[in-house]
Write a protein that holds these residues in place. Structure first.
Motif, PDB file in Angstrom:
ATOM      1  N   PRO A 197       0.786  -1.241   0.000  1.00  0.00           N
ATOM      2  CA  PRO A 197       0.000   0.000   0.000  1.00  0.00           C
ATOM      3  C   PRO A 197       0.817   1.289   0.000  1.00  0.00           C
ATOM      4  CG  PRO A 197       0.236  -0.738   2.236  1.00  0.00           C
ATOM      5  CD  PRO A 197       0.983  -1.745   1.377  1.00  0.00           C
ATOM      6  N   SER A 198       2.126   1.204   0.244  1.00  0.00           N
ATOM      7  CA  SER A 198       2.877   2.397   0.632  1.00  0.00           C
ATOM      8  C   SER A 198       3.175   3.350  -0.508  1.00  0.00           C
ATOM      9  CB  SER A 198       4.201   1.974   1.284  1.00  0.00           C
ATOM     10  OG  SER A 198       5.014   1.299   0.338  1.00  0.00           O
ATOM     11  N   GLY A 199       3.157   2.880  -1.759  1.00  0.00           N
ATOM     12  CA  GLY A 199       3.489   3.731  -2.887  1.00  0.00           C
ATOM     13  C   GLY A 199       4.975   3.956  -3.080  1.00  0.00           C
ATOM     14  N   THR A 200       5.827   3.306  -2.257  1.00  0.00           N
ATOM     15  CA  THR A 200       7.266   3.521  -2.341  1.00  0.00           C
ATOM     16  C   THR A 200       7.856   2.837  -3.576  1.00  0.00           C
ATOM     17  OG1 THR A 200       7.728   1.571  -0.981  1.00  0.00           O
ATOM     18  CG2 THR A 200       7.510   3.682   0.157  1.00  0.00           C
ATOM     19  N   SER A 201       9.005   3.343  -4.021  1.00  0.00           N
ATOM     20  CA  SER A 201       9.737   2.759  -5.140  1.00  0.00           C
ATOM     21  C   SER A 201      11.214   2.637  -4.765  1.00  0.00           C
ATOM     22  CB  SER A 201       9.609   3.623  -6.396  1.00  0.00           C
ATOM     23  OG  SER A 201       8.273   3.680  -6.843  1.00  0.00           O
ATOM     24  N   LEU A 202      11.854   1.591  -5.287  1.00  0.00           N
ATOM     25  CA  LEU A 202      13.280   1.387  -5.067  1.00  0.00           C
ATOM     26  C   LEU A 202      14.077   2.099  -6.145  1.00  0.00           C
ATOM     27  CD1 LEU A 202      13.621  -2.426  -4.191  1.00  0.00           C
ATOM     28  CD2 LEU A 202      13.995  -0.496  -2.659  1.00  0.00           C
ATOM     29  N   GLY A 203      15.115   2.818  -5.730  1.00  0.00           N
ATOM     30  CA  GLY A 203      16.013   3.436  -6.698  1.00  0.00           C
ATOM     31  C   GLY A 203      16.927   2.409  -7.337  1.00  0.00           C
ATOM     32  N   LEU A 204      17.642   2.821  -8.359  1.00  0.00           N
ATOM     33  CA  LEU A 204      18.508   1.902  -9.096  1.00  0.00           C
ATOM     34  C   LEU A 204      19.578   1.291  -8.196  1.00  0.00           C
ATOM     35  CD1 LEU A 204      19.432   0.596 -11.729  1.00  0.00           C
ATOM     36  CD2 LEU A 204      20.752   2.684 -12.215  1.00  0.00           C
ATOM     37  N   ASP A 205      20.227   2.107  -7.374  1.00  0.00           N
ATOM     38  CA  ASP A 205      21.279   1.585  -6.490  1.00  0.00           C
ATOM     39  C   ASP A 205      20.717   0.541  -5.533  1.00  0.00           C
ATOM     40  OD1 ASP A 205      23.071   3.238  -7.723  1.00  0.00           O
ATOM     41  OD2 ASP A 205      23.138   4.735  -6.112  1.00  0.00           O
ATOM     42  N   ALA A 206      19.527   0.812  -5.001  1.00  0.00           N
ATOM     43  CA  ALA A 206      18.909  -0.131  -4.061  1.00  0.00           C
ATOM     44  C   ALA A 206      18.545  -1.436  -4.773  1.00  0.00           C
ATOM     45  CB  ALA A 206      17.674   0.494  -3.422  1.00  0.00           C
ATOM     46  N   ARG A 207      18.098  -1.353  -6.011  1.00  0.00           N
ATOM     47  CA  ARG A 207      17.764  -2.568  -6.760  1.00  0.00           C
ATOM     48  C   ARG A 207      19.009  -3.424  -6.996  1.00  0.00           C
ATOM     49  NH1 ARG A 207      12.610  -1.063 -10.536  1.00  0.00           N
ATOM     50  NH2 ARG A 207      11.940   0.730  -9.311  1.00  0.00           N
ATOM     51  N   GLU A 208      20.074  -2.774  -7.397  1.00  0.00           N
ATOM     52  CA  GLU A 208      21.306  -3.516  -7.630  1.00  0.00           C
ATOM     53  C   GLU A 208      21.838  -4.107  -6.331  1.00  0.00           C
ATOM     54  OE1 GLU A 208      23.563  -0.440  -9.516  1.00  0.00           O
ATOM     55  OE2 GLU A 208      22.989  -1.078 -11.540  1.00  0.00           O
ATOM     56  N   ALA A 209      21.713  -3.359  -5.242  1.00  0.00           N
ATOM     57  CA  ALA A 209      22.167  -3.866  -3.947  1.00  0.00           C
ATOM     58  C   ALA A 209      21.319  -5.059  -3.496  1.00  0.00           C
ATOM     59  CB  ALA A 209      22.117  -2.750  -2.902  1.00  0.00           C
ATOM     60  N   LEU A 210      20.011  -5.005  -3.755  1.00  0.00           N
ATOM     61  CA  LEU A 210      19.136  -6.110  -3.371  1.00  0.00           C
ATOM     62  C   LEU A 210      19.508  -7.384  -4.118  1.00  0.00           C
ATOM     63  CD1 LEU A 210      16.669  -7.258  -1.918  1.00  0.00           C
ATOM     64  CD2 LEU A 210      15.222  -6.256  -3.700  1.00  0.00           C
ATOM     65  N   ILE A 211      19.821  -7.268  -5.401  1.00  0.00           N
ATOM     66  CA  ILE A 211      20.229  -8.451  -6.167  1.00  0.00           C
ATOM     67  C   ILE A 211      21.545  -9.005  -5.625  1.00  0.00           C
ATOM     68  CG2 ILE A 211      20.967  -9.259  -8.440  1.00  0.00           C
ATOM     69  CD1 ILE A 211      18.982  -7.234  -9.646  1.00  0.00           C
ATOM     70  N   ARG A 212      22.483  -8.139  -5.261  1.00  0.00           N
ATOM     71  CA  ARG A 212      23.752  -8.604  -4.678  1.00  0.00           C
ATOM     72  C   ARG A 212      23.502  -9.332  -3.358  1.00  0.00           C
ATOM     73  NH1 ARG A 212      25.595  -3.446  -6.400  1.00  0.00           N
ATOM     74  NH2 ARG A 212      25.449  -2.645  -4.254  1.00  0.00           N
ATOM     75  N   LEU A 213      22.588  -8.794  -2.540  1.00  0.00           N
ATOM     76  CA  LEU A 213      22.277  -9.442  -1.265  1.00  0.00           C
ATOM     77  C   LEU A 213      21.640 -10.807  -1.482  1.00  0.00           C
ATOM     78  CD1 LEU A 213      20.870  -6.465   0.866  1.00  0.00           C
ATOM     79  CD2 LEU A 213      23.075  -7.621   1.114  1.00  0.00           C
ATOM     80  N   ALA A 214      20.763 -10.906  -2.493  1.00  0.00           N
ATOM     81  CA  ALA A 214      20.131 -12.191  -2.791  1.00  0.00           C
ATOM     82  C   ALA A 214      21.178 -13.226  -3.178  1.00  0.00           C
ATOM     83  CB  ALA A 214      19.112 -12.016  -3.917  1.00  0.00           C
ATOM     84  N   GLU A 215      22.181 -12.798  -3.926  1.00  0.00           N
ATOM     85  CA  GLU A 215      23.271 -13.709  -4.309  1.00  0.00           C
ATOM     86  C   GLU A 215      24.112 -14.079  -3.096  1.00  0.00           C
ATOM     87  OE1 GLU A 215      25.369 -16.130  -6.789  1.00  0.00           O
ATOM     88  OE2 GLU A 215      23.642 -14.925  -7.395  1.00  0.00           O
ATOM     89  N   GLU A 216      24.449 -13.079  -2.299  1.00  0.00           N
ATOM     90  CA  GLU A 216      25.322 -13.309  -1.134  1.00  0.00           C
ATOM     91  C   GLU A 216      24.657 -14.197  -0.091  1.00  0.00           C
ATOM     92  OE1 GLU A 216      27.401 -10.658   2.441  1.00  0.00           O
ATOM     93  OE2 GLU A 216      26.638  -9.669   0.628  1.00  0.00           O
ATOM     94  N   HIS A 217      23.352 -13.991   0.129  1.00  0.00           N
ATOM     95  CA  HIS A 217      22.653 -14.735   1.184  1.00  0.00           C
ATOM     96  C   HIS A 217      21.792 -15.874   0.636  1.00  0.00           C
ATOM     97  CE1 HIS A 217      23.766 -11.966   4.474  1.00  0.00           C
ATOM     98  NE2 HIS A 217      23.709 -11.027   3.543  1.00  0.00           N
ATOM     99  N   ASP A 218      21.863 -16.107  -0.657  1.00  0.00           N
ATOM    100  CA  ASP A 218      21.240 -17.262  -1.300  1.00  0.00           C
ATOM    101  C   ASP A 218      19.724 -17.314  -1.117  1.00  0.00           C
ATOM    102  OD1 ASP A 218      21.074 -19.570  -2.807  1.00  0.00           O
ATOM    103  OD2 ASP A 218      21.453 -20.897  -1.102  1.00  0.00           O
ATOM    104  N   PHE A 219      19.051 -16.282  -1.601  1.00  0.00           N
ATOM    105  CA  PHE A 219      17.586 -16.333  -1.665  1.00  0.00           C
ATOM    106  C   PHE A 219      17.139 -15.760  -3.010  1.00  0.00           C
ATOM    107  CE2 PHE A 219      18.563 -12.330   0.604  1.00  0.00           C
ATOM    108  CZ  PHE A 219      17.884 -11.391  -0.167  1.00  0.00           C
ATOM    109  N   LEU A 220      15.922 -16.078  -3.403  1.00  0.00           N
ATOM    110  CA  LEU A 220      15.345 -15.536  -4.622  1.00  0.00           C
ATOM    111  C   LEU A 220      14.623 -14.228  -4.329  1.00  0.00           C
ATOM    112  CD1 LEU A 220      13.791 -18.780  -6.173  1.00  0.00           C
ATOM    113  CD2 LEU A 220      15.873 -17.608  -6.932  1.00  0.00           C
TER     114      LEU A 220
END
Length: 442
Positions: A197-220
């Motif tokens: 519901p919040s209407g928030t959006s992730l910036g480009l840096d945050a998106r790239e960081a989230l993908i790196r975290l998914a790789e580092e911590h092994d989640f989809l």
């Protein structure tokens, strides 16, 4: 003699506050038909035309006829017979994703579903092996995601959300603690553009960081993207998480044509191009595993409904960004108008102190008020002030009242938004007076 079932003998998810939310909000709308609804996150109906359905069906019929070399039996079979479990418009969806989102997806990695809700359930049901498996999700969260997790017997671990989207530091903490406690965080659900519901959006840096975290911590990452197209026309779209997932290892992309196509068609999809390896060393697409679950759930998605969406894609060169120009303009105009009306009713520095967020797109605005709101106050608002909204506690799933409510702007005209916010302002001022009186008495 009738056997009476004890609800405690039924699936435990049926007693979850999240499962109750959808039914409750629908019932409130039905109980108060005279109330103006700023609760439903539905697309605008003013552009609907039943003639379009026939046109789209004919377009897709011609498409199949051309592909089959004029084989009329094949045309009838494709549209009217049981269909392929993974869907019949997967090739058009792949073209749509490439055109609008820059996502290069193998059509075989796409499963066409009965709305995005089935895509969510199929994915979670497939990922859930045992009680250790869990879903990580920012709170507040779309109730369809947490509800699907409940039906799949998968626990949800909440992560904090701030004005720029999911809190990545808190995500690391939650995932690390979960693993230390013997849990397996399998996936993180996120709406990167104009979250519900919040209407928030992730910036480009945050998106790239989230993908790196998914790789580092092994989640989809389960990326849900129902509102991404509805942004300011002059704004450069931020790449989706799936488009940024270069090696196709981490992001499962969930989509729906409810907002950009026709909600009545109930067509969604999931792009699951990750590879799965069996005990004998054979590899298959994750999409193929999802299709196995789907074959035992809905067998296949209605070919006729798929044909309607397929026809709409064909009619617009497989670009729904182009097909939704007038809708985008309307939603953008509604958003600006609602923010102006809130500013008119609640000027800065005057009481009551009411604040709100300012998303740049999507369907929703979150309003913060000086008192906790719950379902009882919602019904009072509907009965006395003739306006509906959504208490934010429904998106936390704990039933605890919070000082926030969600307004949905997509379904209304600007005049209706003015009336709705006028009525909402009367309700808020009334409740502030009640609170002041109660404090005076105490």
């Amino acid at each position: 003699m009738h056997t009476q079932l004890d609800t405690l003998s039924l699936h435990e998810s049926l007693e979850s506050p999240v499962i109750e939310s959808m039914n409750f909000l629908n019932e409130v709308s039905q109980r108060f038909p005279d109330a103006l609804s700023m609760a439903a996150g539905r697309p605008y109906e003013g552009f609907f035309d039943t003639d379009d359905v026939h046109e789209y069906l004919r377009l897709y019929e011609s498409h199949v006829r051309a592909q089959s070399g004029g084989d009329e039996q094949q045309v009838r079979r494709t549209l009217l017979q049981y269909g392929r479990t993974k869907g019949i418009i997967h090739d058009l969806i792949a073209k749509n994703l490439a055109t609008d989102e820059g996502i290069e997806a193998d059509p075989e990695s796409i499963v066409v579903t009965v709305g995005c809700q089935e895509a969510l359930f199929l994915t979670l049901r497939t990922l859930r092996r045992d009680d250790r498996d869990c879903l990580v999700a920012p709170m507040p969260c779309y109730v369809g995601a947490t509800g699907a997790a409940a039906l799949a017997d998968m626990r949800v671990l909440p992560v904090a959300e701030h004005s720029a989207g999911i809190d990545l530091d808190d995500l690391i903490r939650v995932v690390t603690e979960a693993k230390a406690n013997g849990l397996r965080p399998r996936a993180c659900y996120v709406v990167a553009d104009f979250a519900n519901p919040s209407g928030t959006s992730l910036g480009l840096d945050a998106r790239e960081a989230l993908i790196r975290l998914a790789e580092e911590h092994d989640f989809l990452i389960l990326e849900d993207n129902p509102y991404g197209l509805f942004q300011a026309p002059d704004a450069a779209p931020t790449p989706t998480l799936k488009a940024l997932d270069g090696d196709r290892r981490r992001v499962v992309h969930l989509g729906s044509y409810a907002k950009t196509g026709l909600p009545g068609a109930r067509i969604g999809f999931v792009v699951a191009d990750q590879r799965t390896t069996s005990a004998d060393g054979r590899t298959t697409l994750l999409a193929d595993q999802l299709a196995k679950v789907k074959s035992m759930l809905t067998v296949n998605t209605s070919p006729i409904a798929q044909a309607v969406i397929g026809g709409k894609l064909l009619a617009h060169g497989c670009s729904l960004r182009a097909a939704n120009v007038r809708e985008t303009e309307l939603y953008q105009g509604n958003l600006r108008h609602a923010l102006d009306e809130l500013a008119r009713q609640f000027p800065t520095g005057r009481r009551p102190e009411v604040t709100w967020n300012t998303p740049s797109g999507g369907f929703f605005v979150v309003v913060t008020v000086p008192f906790p709101v719950d379902d009882e106050l919602l019904m009072h608002s509907a009965r006395r002030h003739r306006v509906l909204w959504t208490p934010l506690h429904h998106f936390y799933g704990d039933g605890r009242p919070r000082r926030q409510l969600r307004l949905s702007l997509s379904y209304l005209t600007p005049d209706e938004i003015t009336v709705g916010i006028d009525r909402l302002a009367d309700f808020i001022r009334e409740q502030c007076d009640v609170q002041s009186l109660q404090k005076g008495i105490s």
